[in-house]
Design an enzyme around this catalytic site. Structure first.
Site, PDB file in Angstrom:
ATOM      1  N   PRO A   2       0.831  -1.246   0.013  1.00  0.00           N
ATOM      2  CA  PRO A   2      -0.027   0.112   0.155  1.00  0.00           C
ATOM      3  C   PRO A   2       0.869   1.115  -0.036  1.00  0.00           C
ATOM      4  O   PRO A   2       1.714   1.397   0.900  1.00  0.00           O
ATOM      5  CB  PRO A   2      -0.828  -0.127   1.099  1.00  0.00           C
ATOM      6  CG  PRO A   2      -0.782  -1.541   1.809  1.00  0.00           C
ATOM      7  CD  PRO A   2       0.760  -2.127   1.056  1.00  0.00           C
ATOM      8  N   GLU A   3       0.759   2.315  -0.985  1.00  0.00           N
ATOM      9  CA  GLU A   3       1.359   3.441  -1.053  1.00  0.00           C
ATOM     10  C   GLU A   3       0.518   4.431  -0.523  1.00  0.00           C
ATOM     11  O   GLU A   3      -0.595   4.218  -0.305  1.00  0.00           O
ATOM     12  CB  GLU A   3       1.803   3.618  -2.471  1.00  0.00           C
ATOM     13  CG  GLU A   3       2.911   2.443  -2.796  1.00  0.00           C
ATOM     14  CD  GLU A   3       4.236   2.433  -2.395  1.00  0.00           C
ATOM     15  OE1 GLU A   3       4.501   3.548  -1.505  1.00  0.00           O
ATOM     16  OE2 GLU A   3       5.048   1.634  -2.290  1.00  0.00           O
TER      17      GLU A   3
END
Length: 271
Positions: A2-3
Site C-alpha cells: 500500500p502506497e
C-alpha cells in the site's frame, strides 16, 4: 505494498466514521513489526480524534496521545459496526462505541504503535526521514531539482527513497516518469530544471488520479469499507511488459532497479 493513495483512501474511508468514538476494548493478535508500546487496557475509555496521514502512516489521535499505524507490505484496515471472529491474519482490533477498527496483515510487516504525540518518540523517530508531501505547496519543481542535484543514483531510485517526496512508490514513480517523458535510468543529478518541473507536476497528477480511483489493488488491498482500488486499470506502463505503448506503439520494457520492477517506454522516455 500500500502506497500513499491507498493509505489516504483508507484514512478517508475510516476517519469520519470513527471520530468521536470511545475505545471500549483492544485485542492483540500475533506480534507485528513493532510492539504496541503500551498496555492494551490503557487505551480503554480514550476518545478518538480526527485521523491524519503522514507519508504511508496514519495517525489516529486518542486522548493523551495516539496510534501511529502502518500497513506494511500487505496490510489493510477495516472499520465496521460488527466484526467476525478474528482469523489468522487479523492482528489488531480497536473496539469502540461506533464500531471496530481491525488491522489485517498476512505478512505482519504492518504496525500499530502508541505515542504521546507526533513530535515525540516513537512517532517522531519513525517519521523523521520522510520527505515533503506531494500536495504540499513546498513540493515544487525547483525543490525537486535542488534535491535531485545531490543524488548520483537513477532518478527512479531517488523517488522511491521517500526522503525527497513521499508517495511516489513503485507504481506511481513508473507512471509519473512516463507522463513526464523521463527515462527511469537517468542519473538524478542530470535532470534539468524544466524536466524537474514536469516531473513534479506529473507526480502530483498521477497521485491525484490514483486517489480519485481509490488507489491500486494488485493483490488484496481494500479500504476501510472493503472496497478495492481501480488505478491499476489506468496504468500506462506499470505491469504492461511487452504490450504496445499507448502513446507510440513500441513495446513496454521491464528492468529491475533496486530489486523492484521498473516499466517504461524506451521511445517516449528520454535520458
Amino acid at each position: 505494498m500500500p502506497e500513499l493513495p491507498e493509505v489516504e483512501t483508507t484514512r478517508q474511508s475510516l476517519a469520519p466514521r470513527i471520530a468521536g468514538a470511545v475505545v471500549t476494548a483492544v485485542r492483540l493478535g500475533k506480534p507485528l513489526r513493532w510492539p504496541l508500546g503500551c498496555e492494551p487496557d490503557s487505551l480503554v475509555n480514550r476518545t478518538v480524534g480526527d485521523a491524519v496521514r503522514r507519508g504511508k502512516y496514519i495517525w489516529l489521535p486518542l486522548t493523551g496521545g495516539g496510534l501511529l499505524m502502518h500497513l506494511g507490505m500487505s496490510g489493510s484496515l477495516a472499520f465496521s459496526a460488527s466484526v467476525s471472529e478474528p482469523a489468522a491474519h487479523d492482528h489488531f482490533d480497536l473496539f469502540t462505541t461506533q464500531g471496530t477498527l481491525r488491522l489485517t496483515d498476512p505478512r505482519r510487516f504492518g504496525a500499530v504503535v502508541w505515542s504521546t504525540g507526533l513530535g515525540v518518540p516513537p512517532a517522531a523517530k519513525l517519521l523523521a526521514g520522510l520527505g515533503v508531501e506531494p500536495f504540499d505547496p513546498a513540493f515544487t519543481g525547483a525543490y525537486l531539482h535542488a534535491a535531485l542535484q545531490r543524488r548520483r543514483i537513477a532518478v527512479k531510485l531517488a523517488l522511491l527513497g521517500g526522503d525527497i517526496v513521499v508517495g511516489a512508490g513503485n507504481i506511481y514513480a513508473c507512471e509519473a516518469l512516463f507522463a513526464a517523458g523521463i527515462d527511469p535510468r537517468l542519473p538524478a543529478h542530470r535532470l534539468s530544471r524544466p524536466r524537474s518541473e514536469r516531473l513534479a507536476e506529473a507526480i502530483r497528477s498521477i497521485l491525484a488520479q490514483a486517489l480519485a480511483l481509490g488507489g491500486s489493488t494488485l493483490r488484496d488491498f481494500k479500504d476501510a469499507h472493503g472496497m478495492a482500488g481501480a488505478f491499476q486499470n489506468q496504468a500506462r506502463v506499470y505491469g504492461r511488459e511487452g504490450e504496445p505503448c499507448r502513446q507510440c506503439g513500441a513495446p513496454i520494457r521491464r528492468i529491475v532497479q533496486g530489486g523492484r520492477s521498473t516499466f517504461f517506454c524506451a521511445v517516449c522516455q528520454r535520458r
